[in-house]
Motif scaffolding. Structure first.
Motif, PDB file in Angstrom:
ATOM      1  N   TYR A  64       0.832  -1.218   0.000  1.00 52.33           N
ATOM      2  CA  TYR A  64       0.000   0.000   0.000  1.00 52.33           C
ATOM      3  C   TYR A  64       0.863   1.263   0.000  1.00 52.33           C
ATOM      4  CZ  TYR A  64      -3.850   3.094   1.519  1.00 52.33           C
ATOM      5  OH  TYR A  64      -4.794   4.090   1.613  1.00 52.33           O
ATOM      6  N   VAL A  65       1.901   1.260   0.831  1.00 47.88           N
ATOM      7  CA  VAL A  65       2.753   2.460   0.921  1.00 47.88           C
ATOM      8  C   VAL A  65       3.935   2.381  -0.036  1.00 47.88           C
ATOM      9  CG1 VAL A  65       2.117   2.967   3.310  1.00 47.88           C
ATOM     10  CG2 VAL A  65       4.139   1.570   2.862  1.00 47.88           C
ATOM     11  N   GLY A  66       4.144   1.191  -0.644  1.00 47.30           N
ATOM     12  CA  GLY A  66       5.308   0.994  -1.506  1.00 47.30           C
ATOM     13  C   GLY A  66       4.925   0.739  -2.953  1.00 47.30           C
ATOM     14  N   ALA A  67       5.223  -0.490  -3.415  1.00 47.96           N
ATOM     15  CA  ALA A  67       5.117  -0.823  -4.837  1.00 47.96           C
ATOM     16  C   ALA A  67       3.741  -0.558  -5.458  1.00 47.96           C
ATOM     17  CB  ALA A  67       5.492  -2.290  -5.041  1.00 47.96           C
ATOM     18  N   GLY A  68       2.669  -0.667  -4.661  1.00 44.33           N
ATOM     19  CA  GLY A  68       1.324  -0.469  -5.216  1.00 44.33           C
ATOM     20  C   GLY A  68       0.982   0.978  -5.457  1.00 44.33           C
ATOM     21  N   LEU A  69       1.722   1.884  -4.827  1.00 42.87           N
ATOM     22  CA  LEU A  69       1.524   3.345  -4.937  1.00 42.87           C
ATOM     23  C   LEU A  69       0.149   3.799  -4.441  1.00 42.87           C
ATOM     24  CD1 LEU A  69       3.051   3.806  -8.503  1.00 42.87           C
ATOM     25  CD2 LEU A  69       4.174   4.438  -6.352  1.00 42.87           C
ATOM     26  N   CYS A  70      -0.568   2.915  -3.760  1.00 46.40           N
ATOM     27  CA  CYS A  70      -1.932   3.224  -3.309  1.00 46.40           C
ATOM     28  C   CYS A  70      -1.969   4.496  -2.466  1.00 46.40           C
ATOM     29  CB  CYS A  70      -2.489   2.078  -2.471  1.00 46.40           C
ATOM     30  SG  CYS A  70      -2.013   0.437  -3.040  1.00 46.40           S
ATOM     31  N   VAL A  71      -0.959   4.644  -1.587  1.00 51.93           N
ATOM     32  CA  VAL A  71      -0.959   5.742  -0.622  1.00 51.93           C
ATOM     33  C   VAL A  71      -1.017   7.119  -1.302  1.00 51.93           C
ATOM     34  CG1 VAL A  71       1.573   5.965  -0.410  1.00 51.93           C
ATOM     35  CG2 VAL A  71       0.109   6.451   1.569  1.00 51.93           C
ATOM     36  N   THR A  72      -0.497   7.213  -2.525  1.00 47.42           N
ATOM     37  CA  THR A  72      -0.497   8.498  -3.242  1.00 47.42           C
ATOM     38  C   THR A  72      -1.916   9.049  -3.370  1.00 47.42           C
ATOM     39  OG1 THR A  72       0.926   7.219  -4.708  1.00 47.42           O
ATOM     40  CG2 THR A  72       0.691   9.569  -5.186  1.00 47.42           C
ATOM     41  N   CYS A  73      -2.870   8.162  -3.668  1.00 53.00           N
ATOM     42  CA  CYS A  73      -4.245   8.612  -3.866  1.00 53.00           C
ATOM     43  C   CYS A  73      -5.138   8.286  -2.662  1.00 53.00           C
ATOM     44  CB  CYS A  73      -4.833   7.950  -5.107  1.00 53.00           C
ATOM     45  SG  CYS A  73      -3.963   8.409  -6.613  1.00 53.00           S
ATOM     46  N   HIS A  74      -4.838   7.164  -1.995  1.00 52.14           N
ATOM     47  CA  HIS A  74      -5.752   6.736  -0.918  1.00 52.14           C
ATOM     48  C   HIS A  74      -5.328   7.236   0.452  1.00 52.14           C
ATOM     49  CE1 HIS A  74      -8.475   4.328  -3.312  1.00 52.14           C
ATOM     50  NE2 HIS A  74      -7.434   3.966  -4.023  1.00 52.14           N
ATOM     51  N   SER A  75      -4.177   7.857   0.543  1.00 52.26           N
ATOM     52  CA  SER A  75      -3.616   8.477   1.752  1.00 52.26           C
ATOM     53  C   SER A  75      -3.311   7.452   2.860  1.00 52.26           C
ATOM     54  CB  SER A  75      -4.489   9.621   2.281  1.00 52.26           C
ATOM     55  OG  SER A  75      -5.691   9.143   2.830  1.00 52.26           O
ATOM     56  N   ARG A  76      -2.436   7.869   3.764  1.00 56.30           N
ATOM     57  CA  ARG A  76      -1.948   6.982   4.813  1.00 56.30           C
ATOM     58  C   ARG A  76      -3.060   6.506   5.746  1.00 56.30           C
ATOM     59  NH1 ARG A  76       3.369   5.693   5.889  1.00 56.30           N
ATOM     60  NH2 ARG A  76       4.348   6.747   4.133  1.00 56.30           N
ATOM     61  N   ASP A  77      -4.025   7.389   6.002  1.00 59.79           N
ATOM     62  CA  ASP A  77      -5.105   7.005   6.922  1.00 59.79           C
ATOM     63  C   ASP A  77      -6.294   6.357   6.199  1.00 59.79           C
ATOM     64  OD1 ASP A  77      -6.335   9.126   5.639  1.00 59.79           O
ATOM     65  OD2 ASP A  77      -6.583  10.361   7.428  1.00 59.79           O
ATOM     66  N   GLY A  78      -6.171   6.160   4.869  1.00 64.56           N
ATOM     67  CA  GLY A  78      -7.198   5.440   4.118  1.00 64.56           C
ATOM     68  C   GLY A  78      -8.427   6.260   3.740  1.00 64.56           C
ATOM     69  N   THR A  79      -8.462   7.525   4.124  1.00 62.16           N
ATOM     70  CA  THR A  79      -9.657   8.323   3.810  1.00 62.16           C
ATOM     71  C   THR A  79      -9.657   8.800   2.359  1.00 62.16           C
ATOM     72  OG1 THR A  79      -8.567  10.267   4.717  1.00 62.16           O
ATOM     73  CG2 THR A  79     -10.085   9.123   6.174  1.00 62.16           C
ATOM     74  N   GLY A  80      -8.479   8.802   1.715  1.00 70.70           N
ATOM     75  CA  GLY A  80      -8.421   9.129   0.288  1.00 70.70           C
ATOM     76  C   GLY A  80      -8.298  10.612   0.001  1.00 70.70           C
ATOM     77  N   VAL A  81      -7.541  10.934  -1.058  1.00 70.75           N
ATOM     78  CA  VAL A  81      -7.399  12.340  -1.423  1.00 70.75           C
ATOM     79  C   VAL A  81      -8.539  12.718  -2.365  1.00 70.75           C
ATOM     80  CG1 VAL A  81      -4.884  12.313  -1.156  1.00 70.75           C
ATOM     81  CG2 VAL A  81      -5.863  11.941  -3.404  1.00 70.75           C
ATOM     82  N   SER A  82      -8.819  14.017  -2.381  1.00 70.58           N
ATOM     83  CA  SER A  82      -9.890  14.518  -3.225  1.00 70.58           C
ATOM     84  C   SER A  82      -9.345  14.711  -4.638  1.00 70.58           C
ATOM     85  CB  SER A  82     -10.354  15.835  -2.610  1.00 70.58           C
ATOM     86  OG  SER A  82     -11.387  16.347  -3.365  1.00 70.58           O
ATOM     87  N   LEU A  83      -9.990  14.089  -5.629  1.00 74.53           N
ATOM     88  CA  LEU A  83      -9.563  14.210  -7.028  1.00 74.53           C
ATOM     89  C   LEU A  83     -10.746  14.729  -7.841  1.00 74.53           C
ATOM     90  CD1 LEU A  83      -7.817  10.707  -7.420  1.00 74.53           C
ATOM     91  CD2 LEU A  83      -6.666  12.906  -7.179  1.00 74.53           C
ATOM     92  N   PRO A  84     -10.484  15.392  -8.978  1.00 73.54           N
ATOM     93  CA  PRO A  84     -11.615  15.868  -9.780  1.00 73.54           C
ATOM     94  C   PRO A  84     -12.433  14.685 -10.303  1.00 73.54           C
ATOM     95  CG  PRO A  84      -9.502  16.255 -10.916  1.00 73.54           C
ATOM     96  CD  PRO A  84      -9.177  15.717  -9.558  1.00 73.54           C
ATOM     97  N   GLY A  85     -13.739  14.834 -10.338  1.00 77.42           N
ATOM     98  CA  GLY A  85     -14.598  13.741 -10.818  1.00 77.42           C
ATOM     99  C   GLY A  85     -14.860  12.738  -9.706  1.00 77.42           C
ATOM    100  N   HIS A  86     -13.986  11.744  -9.611  1.00 76.24           N
ATOM    101  CA  HIS A  86     -14.129  10.725  -8.580  1.00 76.24           C
ATOM    102  C   HIS A  86     -12.984  10.824  -7.599  1.00 76.24           C
ATOM    103  CE1 HIS A  86     -16.387   9.069 -11.975  1.00 76.24           C
ATOM    104  NE2 HIS A  86     -17.094   8.414 -11.086  1.00 76.24           N
ATOM    105  N   SER A  87     -13.283  11.110  -6.367  1.00 78.07           N
ATOM    106  CA  SER A  87     -12.244  11.105  -5.337  1.00 78.07           C
ATOM    107  C   SER A  87     -11.875   9.667  -5.022  1.00 78.07           C
ATOM    108  CB  SER A  87     -12.742  11.801  -4.077  1.00 78.07           C
ATOM    109  OG  SER A  87     -12.824  13.183  -4.327  1.00 78.07           O
ATOM    110  N   ALA A  88     -10.649   9.484  -4.484  1.00 78.88           N
ATOM    111  CA  ALA A  88     -10.227   8.133  -4.105  1.00 78.88           C
ATOM    112  C   ALA A  88     -11.136   7.643  -2.974  1.00 78.88           C
ATOM    113  CB  ALA A  88      -8.771   8.140  -3.672  1.00 78.88           C
ATOM    114  N   ARG A  89     -11.441   6.362  -3.010  1.00 77.29           N
ATOM    115  CA  ARG A  89     -12.400   5.810  -2.042  1.00 77.29           C
ATOM    116  C   ARG A  89     -11.967   6.016  -0.606  1.00 77.29           C
ATOM    117  NH1 ARG A  89     -15.205   5.708  -4.130  1.00 77.29           N
ATOM    118  NH2 ARG A  89     -15.764   3.993  -5.447  1.00 77.29           N
TER     119      ARG A  89
END
Ligand code: HEC
Length: 144
Positions: A64-89
């Motif tokens: 999640y924090v490494g190879a998957g790059l998930c943290v970039t959009c889904h943030s460390r606390d899992g609440t997700g960053v706000s993106l235009p159109g569809h925010s990360a879950r």
């Protein structure tokens, strides 16, 4: 400038997502399934071949924090960053967690969420076992 360069691929994903929204599904409702109707019954039944263990959750966190790059959009606390159109879950949303099966989440990891910034992850940056581990980790955000 450094920030933009470092995150260039994120901006490309956002750009493509904004461009594709006119031709692909636009889901306003976060609870609406992302798996196409024709195959959802099958995908919902797909189960992880691996047991839930602390070791696998930790391996999932590393993806999640490494190879998957998930943290970039889904943030460390899992609440997700706000993106235009569809925010990360928002993975802390207990209602969403209960609605989705692991099989549906794996489908999204293998196919992305068409028409949104959610990219294909399994088969590109991570393998299927990593995908099941990261799903175990995502489940730990529920209600946090
Ligand atoms: C470039 C940004 C980006 C990255 C990187 C990213 N996601 Fe997402 N993700 C999104 C967005 C945006 C959505 C919301 C899509 C939607 O509304 O259908 C999403 C949605 C999801 C969902 C919810 C799908 C559903 O059925 O509701 C899951 C699960 C998910 N991401 C997992 C991951 C995992 C695991 C990783 C890393 C391996 C990851 N994402 C990396 C942007 C991203």
């Amino acid at each position: 400038m450094f920030f933009i360069k470092k995150n260039a691929w994120v901006w490309i994903a956002i750009f493509l997502s904004v461009c594709s929204q006119s031709t692909l599904a636009f889901h306003k409702d976060v609870y609406e399934p992302r798996v196409p109707k024709a195959i959802i019954e099958h995908e919902q039944q797909v189960k992880s071949p691996y047991p839930v263990t602390p070791e696998r959750i930790e391996a999932g966190r590393k993806i999640y924090v490494g190879a998957g790059l998930c943290v970039t959009c889904h943030s460390r606390d899992g609440t997700g960053v706000s993106l235009p159109g569809h925010s990360a879950r928002d993975f802390t949303d207990a209602k969403w967690q209960k609605l989705r099966t692991d099989g549906e989440l794996m489908w999204v990891l293998k196919n992305g969420s068409p028409g949104t910034g959610m990219p294909i992850r399994v088969g590109t940056d991570i393998n299927e076992e990593d995908g099941w581990n990261v799903i175990q980790y995502i489940r730990t955000f529920e209600g946090k």
